[in-house]
Design an enzyme around this catalytic site. Structure first.
Site, PDB file in Angstrom:
ATOM      1  N   VAL A 105      58.918  44.426  38.624  1.00 25.56           N
ATOM      2  CA  VAL A 105      59.190  43.361  37.668  1.00 25.56           C
ATOM      3  C   VAL A 105      59.610  43.997  36.352  1.00 25.56           C
ATOM      4  O   VAL A 105      59.004  44.978  35.906  1.00 25.56           O
ATOM      5  CB  VAL A 105      57.944  42.489  37.434  1.00 25.56           C
ATOM      6  CG1 VAL A 105      58.193  41.475  36.320  1.00 25.56           C
ATOM      7  CG2 VAL A 105      57.564  41.763  38.725  1.00 25.56           C
ATOM      8  N   GLN A 134      60.179  47.108  28.397  1.00 29.89           N
ATOM      9  CA  GLN A 134      61.303  47.523  29.241  1.00 29.89           C
ATOM     10  C   GLN A 134      61.233  49.029  29.535  1.00 29.89           C
ATOM     11  O   GLN A 134      60.792  49.820  28.700  1.00 29.89           O
ATOM     12  CB  GLN A 134      62.618  47.188  28.550  1.00 29.89           C
ATOM     13  CG  GLN A 134      63.848  47.359  29.427  1.00 29.89           C
ATOM     14  CD  GLN A 134      65.102  46.844  28.737  1.00 29.89           C
ATOM     15  OE1 GLN A 134      65.100  46.593  27.541  1.00 29.89           O
ATOM     16  NE2 GLN A 134      66.168  46.666  29.494  1.00 29.89           N
ATOM     17  N   ASP A 135      61.669  49.407  30.726  1.00 30.27           N
ATOM     18  CA  ASP A 135      61.699  50.808  31.172  1.00 30.27           C
ATOM     19  C   ASP A 135      60.317  51.449  31.200  1.00 30.27           C
ATOM     20  O   ASP A 135      60.186  52.673  31.096  1.00 30.27           O
ATOM     21  CB  ASP A 135      62.647  51.638  30.285  1.00 30.27           C
ATOM     22  CG  ASP A 135      64.074  51.134  30.351  1.00 30.27           C
ATOM     23  OD1 ASP A 135      64.503  50.687  31.443  1.00 30.27           O
ATOM     24  OD2 ASP A 135      64.758  51.177  29.311  1.00 30.27           O
ATOM     25  N   ARG A 136      59.291  50.611  31.328  1.00 30.84           N
ATOM     26  CA  ARG A 136      57.904  51.087  31.416  1.00 30.84           C
ATOM     27  C   ARG A 136      57.432  51.812  30.156  1.00 30.84           C
ATOM     28  O   ARG A 136      56.457  52.558  30.177  1.00 30.84           O
ATOM     29  CB  ARG A 136      57.717  52.007  32.619  1.00 30.84           C
ATOM     30  CG  ARG A 136      57.373  51.340  33.966  1.00 30.84           C
ATOM     31  CD  ARG A 136      57.918  49.984  34.141  1.00 30.84           C
ATOM     32  NE  ARG A 136      57.417  49.347  35.376  1.00 30.84           N
ATOM     33  CZ  ARG A 136      57.858  48.172  35.805  1.00 30.84           C
ATOM     34  NH1 ARG A 136      58.762  47.485  35.116  1.00 30.84           N
ATOM     35  NH2 ARG A 136      57.379  47.637  36.920  1.00 30.84           N
ATOM     36  N   MET A 137      58.125  51.568  29.026  1.00 31.03           N
ATOM     37  CA  MET A 137      57.683  52.134  27.749  1.00 31.03           C
ATOM     38  C   MET A 137      56.764  51.121  27.066  1.00 31.03           C
ATOM     39  O   MET A 137      57.070  50.547  26.020  1.00 31.03           O
ATOM     40  CB  MET A 137      58.896  52.484  26.880  1.00 31.03           C
ATOM     41  CG  MET A 137      59.745  53.603  27.448  1.00 31.03           C
ATOM     42  SD  MET A 137      58.840  55.185  27.516  1.00 31.03           S
ATOM     43  CE  MET A 137      58.773  55.591  25.768  1.00 31.03           C
TER      44      MET A 137
END
Length: 219
Positions: free
Chosen positions: A15, A196-199
């Site tokens: 997700v 976003q982008d797992r940051m």
């Protein structure tokens, strides 16, 4: 879909977290005010059971266990839930005096994790909450031998029927002597916002000798 196909699909389940951000400037002054903000936001967003949290405990041998419970109290002293004092979770808490809890608000890409010591709430606090419970829930607390092996569903139904007869003429159902509240007294409270982008944003209230300190953690 075959079982093998389900297993292969797991690595691709993903997700995109794009619902918001969390900065130091966003935080309330205290951890409990910030948690109340997010609880209110989850309720307003229509999250099912927004006060549900995963409670983790460990026994005297260090064996961990977890389960979902409902938070029923929040203030500067800590986070409160109620249960049977003879339950497995209560035995763990009496043995170690530590617990952690996580609110998983998946729909909002948020979670809050709390860790600290525990204490039993006062009899007065338990009685105040008990009076707000539906009568059926009160009777169930009397009937349930929580965490104890039972001989099938009929045994539970029979126990409840016995309790219903016992209190049939009682206007109010008293608090069972084996039932009450636990308060988690936080030492660490982490607020997590998916990005976003797992940051992700991870901001932690850490209790120190000089009071509470806010720290940012790597995602």
């Amino acid at each position: 879909m075959a079982d093998g196909d389900i297993t292969l699909a797991l690595p691709t389940m993903r997700v995109a977290y794009e619902q918001g951000a969390l900065t130091e400037a966003d935080l309330a002054t205290t951890w409990h005010e910030q948690l109340q903000r997010w609880l209110d936001a989850a309720r307003q967003a229509g999250v099912a059971e927004p006060n549900a949290m995963v409670l983790a405990t460990a026994n005297a041998e260090g064996m961990p266990s977890s389960r979902a419970v409902l938070a029923k109290g929040l203030d500067e002293r800590g986070l409160v839930f109620f249960t049977n004092y003879t339950s497995a979770k209560s035995h763990d808490l009496m043995a170690t005096r530590y617990a952690s809890a996580t609110f998983p608000w998946f729909a909002m890409h948020r979670q809050v994790s709390i860790r600290g010591t525990v204490e039993k709430v006062s009899a007065a606090e338990t009685a105040e909450y008990w009076a707000k419970r539906p009568r059926g829930s009160q009777l169930g607390a009397w009937a349930s031998p929580q965490s104890i092996v039972v001989n099938g569903r009929p045994a539970l139904e029979s126990a409840l029927a016995n309790v219903e007869r016992r209190f049939a003429d009682a206007e109010t159902v008293p608090v069972p002597p084996h039932w009450g509240g636990w308060r988690i007294q936080p030492e660490v409270v982490e607020f997590w916002q998916g990005r976003q982008d797992r940051m992700h944003d991870r901001l932690r209230f850490q209790l120190t000798r000089d009071g509470w300190r806010v720290q940012r953690l790597g995602p």
